[in-house]
Design an enzyme around this catalytic site. Structure first.
Site, short mmCIF file in Angstrom:
data_model
loop_
_atom_site.label_atom_id
_atom_site.label_comp_id
_atom_site.label_asym_id
_atom_site.label_seq_id
_atom_site.Cartn_x
_atom_site.Cartn_y
_atom_site.Cartn_z
N CYS A 41 -5.57 -2.86 2.80
CA CYS A 41 -5.30 -2.73 4.23
C CYS A 41 -6.55 -2.82 5.11
CB CYS A 41 -4.53 -1.43 4.47
SG CYS A 41 -3.56 -1.44 6.03
N GLU B 20 0.84 -1.20 0.00
CA GLU B 20 0.00 0.00 0.00
C GLU B 20 0.88 1.26 0.00
OE1 GLU B 20 -3.59 1.87 2.79
OE2 GLU B 20 -2.09 0.55 3.69
N LYS C 221 -9.70 2.53 -2.23
CA LYS C 221 -9.91 1.95 -0.90
C LYS C 221 -11.27 2.36 -0.33
CE LYS C 221 -7.38 1.61 3.53
NZ LYS C 221 -6.20 2.14 4.25
#
Length: 258
Positions: A144, A44, A110
């Protein structure tokens, strides 16, 4: 359709808010990949670290990185993926790019921005899952904090591989290990997690623990070192296991309301 897919997980430290240095360092590491691979996976925010100040980066850094990824994909004849702080239409996104050797580019923003670190105040959240078909395998890329939300990753029999890139810190690394394995088991899919390593500018330590788990949650590879590790995914294993153990057929049906 390919029966096997070879992946390279690049577990690396990152320079803080320095895209040029990170691209140069990562290129040196990627050049060490001499084996034939189909997909190279970076962590990331691999050009900056997990910064909450993307305004410090030049607005065109995202486009520079896309061109850099396209060049690597072409030269290595492999797809490359990872997320970066990306600026578009006066807004910042934590955006994962998946760039194939042909230059074809897919992206995912995300969904679950990390409120504890203030990410939700800086980066706009995505609202769309992305399924990417590549060499006979369907990938669901996530980032994540998305790992903590199983509804968002639920497999509706539309993907083979769940892919997470991360900056996941040491104090909560047990959750990372447990959830990667759980996501593989509950979705009957390979689950790949690529975390960074080292310490960032604000003092967060990252222990790696990049790993691949198979469709039954068995560990394929695991690393806590600064290195590139490799795994081979088997389409036959996915198909035969799902045919024998039809757990996905009994999944709960639901619709997400945004």
């Amino acid at each position: 359709m390919s029966e096997q897919l070879k992946v390279a997980l690049v577990q690396t430290s990152l320079a803080w808010e320095n895209p040029e240095l990170n691209r140069a360092t990562l290129l040196e590491k990627i050049d060490l990949i001499t084996a034939t691979v189909d997909l190279i996976i970076l962590p990331e925010m691999f050009t900056s670290g997990f910064t909450m100040h993307p305004e410090k980066l030049a607005k065109n850094e995202g486009q520079k990185t896309i061109r850099w990824m396209q060049k690597i994909a072409s030269e290595k004849k492999a797809a490359i993926t990872g997320s970066i702080a990306f600026y578009e239409n006066s807004t910042f996104y934590n955006r994962l790019f998946f760039i194939e050797e042909t230059g074809k580019t897919s992206f995912y923003d995300k969904r679950h921005t990390f409120t504890l670190a203030g990410e939700s105040d800086v980066y706009s959240a995505g609202n769309k899952k992305q399924i990417i078909a590549y060499k006979g395998f369907n990938f669901c890329p996530l980032i994540c904090y998305d790992l903590r939300f199983p509804v968002w990753s639920r497999n509706n029999n539309d993907y083979d591989v769940l892919l997470y890139v991360a900056n996941w810190p040491k104090p909560r690394i047990n959750a990372w290990d447990a959830l990667l394995k759980a996501r593989a088991i509950e979705n009957m899919a390979y689950c790949i997690g690529v975390n960074r390593i080292g310490t960032d500018e604000v003092g967060h330590e990252y222990p790696g623990h990049s790993a691949v788990y198979d469709v039954l949650g068995n560990e394929v590879i695991f690393s806590n070192n600064e290195e590139i590790v490799y795994a081979t995914l088997s389409k036959e294993l996915i198909v035969s296991t799902r045919e024998k153990l039809k757990f996905l057929d009994d999944r709960d049906a639901f619709n997400l309301i945004m």
